[in-house]
Design an enzyme around this catalytic site. Structure first.
Site, PDB file in Angstrom:
ATOM      1  N   GLU A 198       5.879 -13.312   2.759  1.00 26.79           N
ATOM      2  CA  GLU A 198       5.773 -13.473   3.933  1.00 26.79           C
ATOM      3  C   GLU A 198       4.950 -14.601   4.483  1.00 26.79           C
ATOM      4  OE1 GLU A 198       4.502 -11.359   1.542  1.00 26.79           O
ATOM      5  OE2 GLU A 198       2.274 -10.989   1.879  1.00 26.79           O
TER       6      GLU A 198
ATOM      7  N   HIS B  33       9.750  -5.605   7.036  1.00 26.08           N
ATOM      8  CA  HIS B  33       8.251  -5.715   6.152  1.00 26.08           C
ATOM      9  C   HIS B  33       7.716  -7.124   6.587  1.00 26.08           C
ATOM     10  CE1 HIS B  33       6.046  -4.410   2.634  1.00 26.08           C
ATOM     11  NE2 HIS B  33       6.199  -5.835   2.483  1.00 26.08           N
ATOM     12  N   GLU B  34       8.520  -8.272   5.916  1.00 25.88           N
ATOM     13  CA  GLU B  34       7.840  -9.565   6.099  1.00 25.88           C
ATOM     14  C   GLU B  34       7.250  -9.787   7.491  1.00 25.88           C
ATOM     15  OE1 GLU B  34       7.451 -10.315   2.999  1.00 25.88           O
ATOM     16  OE2 GLU B  34       8.885  -9.100   2.300  1.00 25.88           O
TER      17      GLU B  34
ATOM     18  N   HIS C 288       3.968  -8.352   7.942  1.00 24.39           N
ATOM     19  CA  HIS C 288       2.843  -8.980   7.132  1.00 24.39           C
ATOM     20  C   HIS C 288       2.190 -10.072   7.985  1.00 24.39           C
ATOM     21  CE1 HIS C 288       2.280  -7.863   3.178  1.00 24.39           C
ATOM     22  NE2 HIS C 288       3.620  -7.769   2.945  1.00 24.39           N
TER      23      HIS C 288
ATOM     24  N   GLU D  85      -0.065  -4.566   1.475  1.00 19.71           N
ATOM     25  CA  GLU D  85       1.160  -4.088   1.328  1.00 19.71           C
ATOM     26  C   GLU D  85       1.290  -2.574   1.789  1.00 19.71           C
ATOM     27  OE1 GLU D  85       3.417  -5.632   0.554  1.00 19.71           O
ATOM     28  OE2 GLU D  85       2.394  -7.397  -0.596  1.00 19.71           O
TER      29      GLU D  85
ATOM     30  N   ASP E 176      -0.200 -10.611 -10.971  1.00 15.28           N
ATOM     31  CA  ASP E 176       1.238 -10.339 -10.630  1.00 15.28           C
ATOM     32  C   ASP E 176       1.769  -9.094 -11.281  1.00 15.28           C
ATOM     33  OD1 ASP E 176       1.714 -12.767  -9.461  1.00 15.28           O
ATOM     34  OD2 ASP E 176       2.142 -14.069 -11.108  1.00 15.28           O
TER      35      ASP E 176
ATOM     36  N   TYR F 286       2.252  -0.075  -2.143  1.00 15.74           N
ATOM     37  CA  TYR F 286       3.202   0.162  -1.294  1.00 15.74           C
ATOM     38  C   TYR F 286       3.216   1.592  -0.624  1.00 15.74           C
ATOM     39  CZ  TYR F 286       5.062  -4.618  -2.605  1.00 15.74           C
ATOM     40  OH  TYR F 286       5.015  -5.971  -2.587  1.00 15.74           O
TER      41      TYR F 286
END
Ligand SMILES: [Zn+2]
Length: 626
Positions: free
Chosen positions: A293, A317-318, A321, A340, A395, A403
């Site tokens: 994003e 979704h992006e 953001h 998220e 990460d 999510y």
């Protein structure tokens, strides 16, 4: 970001929970920066992109505030950077050399850069520090692609992926979401290529090999982004457009033609869009995520180019953001569900308006199933939305918990308070915390004051605390259902029991989600012959939809259906997005006989993958005892 790694399983091995008494939820355990003493407000970058050396070199000028008057040492985050000189502005405005040194290397966090301020340093409200540097050969944010790994095959390509803590591998800075910066940049490239950034891209900019950018809104470091390649632009609407290689441009413009509508609807639902333009950059296949994003310019995987708009929920979704994540940001990586989970909720609200409640329910059921599988396998400590995260690799700390469990919490609140009240709350939340970073605890306090206490007797603070701090799902968590998916599952069973023939199954009218659910609902005891009939009738091994391919090849691997292994390997070579390939490798590795084969396939495809994808697959291919 959209759905990154597989699960938290490997992560639980890597990190340890710290003691209750010492954990500070507002502290970022993944940055060396002394942000309690100095805070960066703005960065000017001047960088040359050298493809032959695979290196960025130039300088960064940090505009900083000293908030602790006694502090004399600035500590920044770096990873693999070669620093050739640092100058600091002193009282008379001149820049004088500053002494600096590197601290101890850490495999995950990189290396602290420690700068002593000169004796005649005299800070005003803001002081400048210029750092000359170049990037190292293993800069974790940078992927240098040779021409053969691009669509056109003639020009090299580079893109950055700064989330979670990779910005420090291409810029020396305070690499923590707790600090927001504006930035400007001058990027020098080969003349025939175009540079784009998470900033004010001008679609009409001439190709000169020198590109100027300005990002006037303060963003966290993980959203600083750059890509350079043989990139062209097509407008999609007044404020929207798509950048990509010319070979992909038409397909991308078709696939994402609804982006302007999406932006208009999102602005109506969530409040004004604060960022000016919203463009997409479709990257080469090795981009490791569904999307990233980066503000004003989402980076997108080409695996969404299904030819039928069926995967545009990733764009929703992006885009979402732009509110949750980019506007209101998680204070540390431990609070990632705020980015998220909230974004997944907004994504489904957008998809409901753009498509239908049925389509959203299908996505919710599939997400719920992934979440329940995840909950079965990961350590309860990491099933809380806001656990005590103080070490390990952020990460790896990404999964369905942030999510889908995060999304379920917001759905739970929406059900309890009604959509009207909840929408009011969410709108005010984005307004009150615009361009701020917040912890889970701050969210909880705000929720308590502005929703729970306003409509007393519906949800208690301790019920929300259960979501944030306890494993699993609370007993009153919503359970998504979908009539169309239930029908697909029933048909899978009926076919396997001989009650239906294949051409009676109405797959032509099914969504890709229904097809995925059908595949996942097939009973375990199918013969190779039956799988072959199914594959041939439904074209599963050659599906254009990457998610159908993913679902099918996981089953192929689990069932050791070797007739489809050749196509399975093609899938692994066609896509570089972690979500699409890593679970297929994992299914091979865990089927009891194909671990070696999975390793051989990985060795053949590895050169096409991003380092983050390689790391994820490598974890999947470790022997079970590791
Ligand atoms: Zn995301």
């Amino acid at each position: 970001m959209r759905r990154a790694t597989l699960s938290l399983t490997a992560f639980t091995i890597l990190i340890s929970a710290c003691s209750q008494d010492t954990y500070d939820p507002s502290h970022d355990y993944f940055s060396f920066a002394n942000t309690d003493q100095f805070v960066t407000r703005h960065i000017d970058l001047d960088l040359t992109v050298d493809f032959s050396a695979e290196q960025l070199h130039g300088n960064a000028i940090l505009h900083m505030d000293r908030i602790d008057p006694s502090a004399t040492e600035v500590i920044l985050d770096t990873r693999g950077l070669h620093i050739s000189g640092i100058h600091v502005a002193v009282a008379d405005g001149s820049m004088v050399p500053a002494e600096f040194g590197l601290g101890e290397d850490d495999a995950i966090e990189g290396t602290p850069l420690i700068i002593s301020l000169p004796a005649d340093f005299s800070p005003g409200s803001e002081f400048r520090m210029k750092i000359d540097y170049r990037t190292g050969p293993d800069a974790s944010a940078l992927q240098w692609l040779p021409p053969e790994l691009t669509a056109g095959g003639k020009h090299p390509f580079i893109f950055t992926q700064s989330q979670a803590i990779h910005a420090r591998s291409w810029i020396p800075l305070q690499d923590t979401p707790a600090v927001r910066i504006t930035y400007s940049a001058i990027i020098h490239t080969p003349r025939e290529l175009l540079a784009v950034m998470s900033a004010n891209n001008d679609p009409l900019t001439p190709r000169t090999g020198e590109y100027h950018f300005d990002m006037p809104q303060p963003i966290p470091s993980y959203l600083v982004a750059l890509a350079v390649g043989n990139i062209f632009f097509v407008p999609l609407g007044d404020q929207t457009g798509v950048y990509t290689e010319p070979e992909v441009l038409d397909a991308a413009a078709f696939e994402f033609s609804g982006t302007q509508d999406m932006l208009d609807i999102a602005s109506e639902l969530f409040g004004d869009y604060q960022w000016g333009r919203y463009d997409l950059l479709v990257l080469p296949p090795s981009f490791p995520y569904g999307g990233m994003e980066n503000p004003r310019l989402s980076f997108i995987t080409p695996s969404l180019l299904a030819g039928d708009h069926s995967l545009v929920s990733v764009i929703a979704h992006e885009l979402a953001h732009s509110w949750s994540g980019n506007l209101v940001t998680n204070a540390t990586w431990r609070d990632q569900w705020l980015n998220e989970g909230t974004t997944s909720y907004l994504e489904s609200r957008l998809m409901e308006v753009l498509y239908s409640k049925d389509r959203v329910d299908e996505e919710r059921v599939l997400g719920y199933e992934e979440l329940m599988l995840n909950i079965e396998t990961i350590d309860p400590v990491w099933q809380a939305l806001a656990p005590q995260l103080d070490s390990g690799d952020p990460d790896s700390f990404q999964g369905t918990i942030h999510y889908h469990k995060g999304q379920l919490l917001l759905e739970y609140l929406e059900h309890a308070f009604g959509r009207e009240s909840f929408d009011k709350f969410i709108g005010a939340y984005f307004e009150d915390f615009a361009f701020a970073t917040i912890t889970s605890e701050k969210f909880l306090d705000y929720l308590d004051e502005n929703l729970l206490q306003v409509h007393q007797g519906k949800v208690s603070r301790s019920q929300v605390e259960t979501w944030l701090y306890e494993p699993g799902l609370p007993s009153d968590a919503p359970v998504p259902t979908s009539a169309t998916l239930e029908q697909a599952a029933a048909m899978a069973l009926a076919w396997s029991q001989g009650e239906l023939v294949l051409n009676e199954i109405p797959t032509g009218s099914w969504s890709p989600q229904a097809m995925r659910h059908f595949i996942n609902s097939l009973p375990a005891e199918l013969s190779d012959d039956e799988l072959g009939q199914l594959d041939q009738a439904l074209g599963l091994s050659v599906a254009g939809n990457a998610e159908i391919g993913r679902t099918w090849f996981i089953q192929v691997a689990k069932r050791q259906y070797q007739a489809a292994y050749e196509n399975l390997e093609k899938h692994l070579n066609r896509y570089g997005r972690t979500r699409l390939v890593a679970p297929v490798y994992r299914a091979l590795a865990e089927n009891g006989s194909d671990l070696e084969l999975a390793r051989e396939m990985f060795a053949r495809a590895r050169g096409k993958y991003h380092p983050l994808t390689i790391a994820s697959i490598s974890r999947a291919l470790q022997p079970a005892s590791d």
